[in-house]
Design a protein around this motif. Structure first.
Motif, PDB file in Angstrom:
ATOM      1  N   GLY A   6     -39.788  41.295  28.467  1.00  0.00           N
ATOM      2  CA  GLY A   6     -38.473  41.172  27.855  1.00  0.00           C
ATOM      3  C   GLY A   6     -38.440  41.542  26.385  1.00  0.00           C
ATOM      4  O   GLY A   6     -37.447  42.110  25.899  1.00  0.00           O
ATOM      5  N   ILE A   7     -39.501  41.244  25.648  1.00  0.00           N
ATOM      6  CA  ILE A   7     -39.518  41.569  24.218  1.00  0.00           C
ATOM      7  C   ILE A   7     -39.645  43.076  24.014  1.00  0.00           C
ATOM      8  O   ILE A   7     -39.009  43.659  23.137  1.00  0.00           O
ATOM      9  CB  ILE A   7     -40.646  40.796  23.508  1.00  0.00           C
ATOM     10  N   GLU A   8     -40.478  43.720  24.833  1.00  0.00           N
ATOM     11  CA  GLU A   8     -40.589  45.180  24.733  1.00  0.00           C
ATOM     12  C   GLU A   8     -39.261  45.852  25.103  1.00  0.00           C
ATOM     13  O   GLU A   8     -38.863  46.859  24.492  1.00  0.00           O
ATOM     14  CB  GLU A   8     -41.713  45.663  25.647  1.00  0.00           C
ATOM     15  N   PHE A   9     -38.585  45.277  26.093  1.00  0.00           N
ATOM     16  CA  PHE A   9     -37.249  45.782  26.446  1.00  0.00           C
ATOM     17  C   PHE A   9     -36.289  45.587  25.271  1.00  0.00           C
ATOM     18  O   PHE A   9     -35.521  46.492  24.909  1.00  0.00           O
ATOM     19  CB  PHE A   9     -36.756  45.049  27.691  1.00  0.00           C
ATOM     20  N   LEU A  10     -36.351  44.419  24.636  1.00  0.00           N
ATOM     21  CA  LEU A  10     -35.511  44.132  23.465  1.00  0.00           C
ATOM     22  C   LEU A  10     -35.770  45.136  22.353  1.00  0.00           C
ATOM     23  O   LEU A  10     -34.827  45.661  21.738  1.00  0.00           O
ATOM     24  CB  LEU A  10     -35.783  42.707  22.974  1.00  0.00           C
ATOM     25  N   GLN A  11     -37.046  45.427  22.092  1.00  0.00           N
ATOM     26  CA  GLN A  11     -37.380  46.374  21.034  1.00  0.00           C
ATOM     27  C   GLN A  11     -36.809  47.764  21.324  1.00  0.00           C
ATOM     28  O   GLN A  11     -36.304  48.450  20.422  1.00  0.00           O
ATOM     29  CB  GLN A  11     -38.897  46.433  20.864  1.00  0.00           C
TER      30      GLN A  11
END
Length: 380
Positions: free
Chosen positions: A69-74
């Motif tokens: 999810g954080i990589e998607f957010l980035q």
């Protein structure tokens, strides 16, 4: 749960567990009329949905295969820095939450089962979307306001309650001879040394405390100019419109010098002279000889229409005659058209036969009619 006529909130839910996405879509759309849900099962699929659909908010699981999810957010933040993004984390994932905040997450929520979880999720979605919409509306409103400020001829600046410059239009930069980027955020005391000792500063202080608008004209040596400033209270400080009125002040001084020279000549003349405004017909000056002839002090005559010094029955005829002869350039007014004598009426009611010659006097920004009045009975 109806919410009125607002446009629906388009939500993208990204979770590698398709069952969670289906349940979330079913519950949110069934319970909340203003929420529409699209689902995706990976970050890649989520990015494709973003490219194809207008999304108001993303809700993404943290733990997903491939990209989390954080990589998607980035990845989302590269193209959509302001798009609301809610991250769902497991219990005790404080480290994940910290990383998400650093990456620019809008909000995060612990992923749980049960209808209460979806109620909380809907509440968070509404909050972040409404906040974004309000901020977008405010930015649009500010852009419209600034377009208006750019079209006005005056310089315009906005100050906050700490006297810091928060906005200035292009006319203000031209009048001040400074760049906007150089001045924004500075106090006016930093921008204009010594301004605390000016009438403008006192007036602005009063406007800030009393919340009443004020207009001030003052020469400011730092700008080497006369400035007219209109100061208005605002919700978060002051709004100030200002213009350079140096040229106008120079004209006023030139006019006053012309008037003084002219008055000196009129006052010392032995014959009665009454001076009127060529446009309005109002008396602006009467010399001492006119005071003696008419029996009125000059300040009582000032502001009166010049025809009022004549008997009432003669006023309209005399006015039309004077205008006609002035327009034709003849100027001299001795008798009425029918040959009858012209009279003036003294303050005591006595009628005095007179001869009047009138001519136009051109001063700076002013056009006057000078009427020389001779008492045929030699009263003056």
């Amino acid at each position: 749960m109806a919410t009125g006529s607002r446009s629906p909130i388009e939500v993208l839910i990204v979770d590698d567990n398709p069952r969670f996405g289906e349940l979330a879509q079913l519950f949110l759309e069934d319970e909340f009329d203003d929420i529409a849900v699209t689902t995706a099962t990976s970050a890649d699929e989520g990015e494709r949905c973003l490219a194809e659909c207008d999304i108001d908010c993303i809700v993404s699981d943290y733990q997903m295969p491939g990209r989390d999810g954080i990589e998607f957010l980035q990845a989302v933040r590269e193209d959509s820095p302001d798009l609301p993004f809610i991250l769902m984390t497991g219990k005790g994932d404080e480290t994940v939450a910290s990383r998400a905040i650093t990456a620019g997450v809008t909000d995060y929520i612990t992923k749980e089962a049960g209808s209460e979880h979806y109620d909380l999720l809907a509440h968070r979605i509404r909050n972040v979307v409404e906040q974004r919409r309000a901020e977008a509306a405010k930015r649009a409103r500010n852009r419209r306001i600034r377009r208006v400020y750019e079209r006005i001829d005056d310089g315009f600046v906005a100050l906050d309650t700490e006297w810091r410059l928060t906005y200035m239009n292009s006319h203000a930069t031209d009048l001040l001879g400074r760049e906007r980027e150089e001045l924004l955020g500075q106090t006016i005391a930093d921008i204009f040394p010594g301004i605390e000792d000016t009438e403008f500063y006192d007036a602005a202080t009063d406007v800030l405390s009393e919340q009443d608008a004020s207009t001030i004209e003052e020469r400011y040596d730092v700008l080497d100019a006369w400035i007219e400033a209109r100061i208005y209270p605002d919700v978060d400080g002051l709004s100030i419109y200002f213009r350079d009125i140096t040229a106008r002040k120079e004209r006023e001084r030139s006019l006053e010098r012309s008037r003084k020279r002219y008055r000196a000549l009129v006052d010392t003349a032995p014959t009665a002279i009454v001076v009127t405004d060529a446009e309005t017909g109002e008396i602006v000056e009467a010399n001492q000889a006119a005071e003696r002839l008419l029996g009125y002090p000059a300040d009582e005559l000032a502001g009166q229409h010049h025809s009022t010094i004549h008997p009432e029955e003669d006023r309209q005829l005399y006015e039309s005659l004077l205008r006609e002869r002035l327009d034709s350039g003849s100027g001299l007014v001795n008798r009425h058209v029918d040959g009858s004598q012209i009279y003036v009426e003294r303050a005591d009611g006595e009628r005095v036969p007179v001869e009047i010659s009138a001519q136009v006097i051109e001063l700076a920004d002013e056009r006057l009619i000078q009427s020389v009045i001779r008492d045929v009975l030699k009263r003056s």
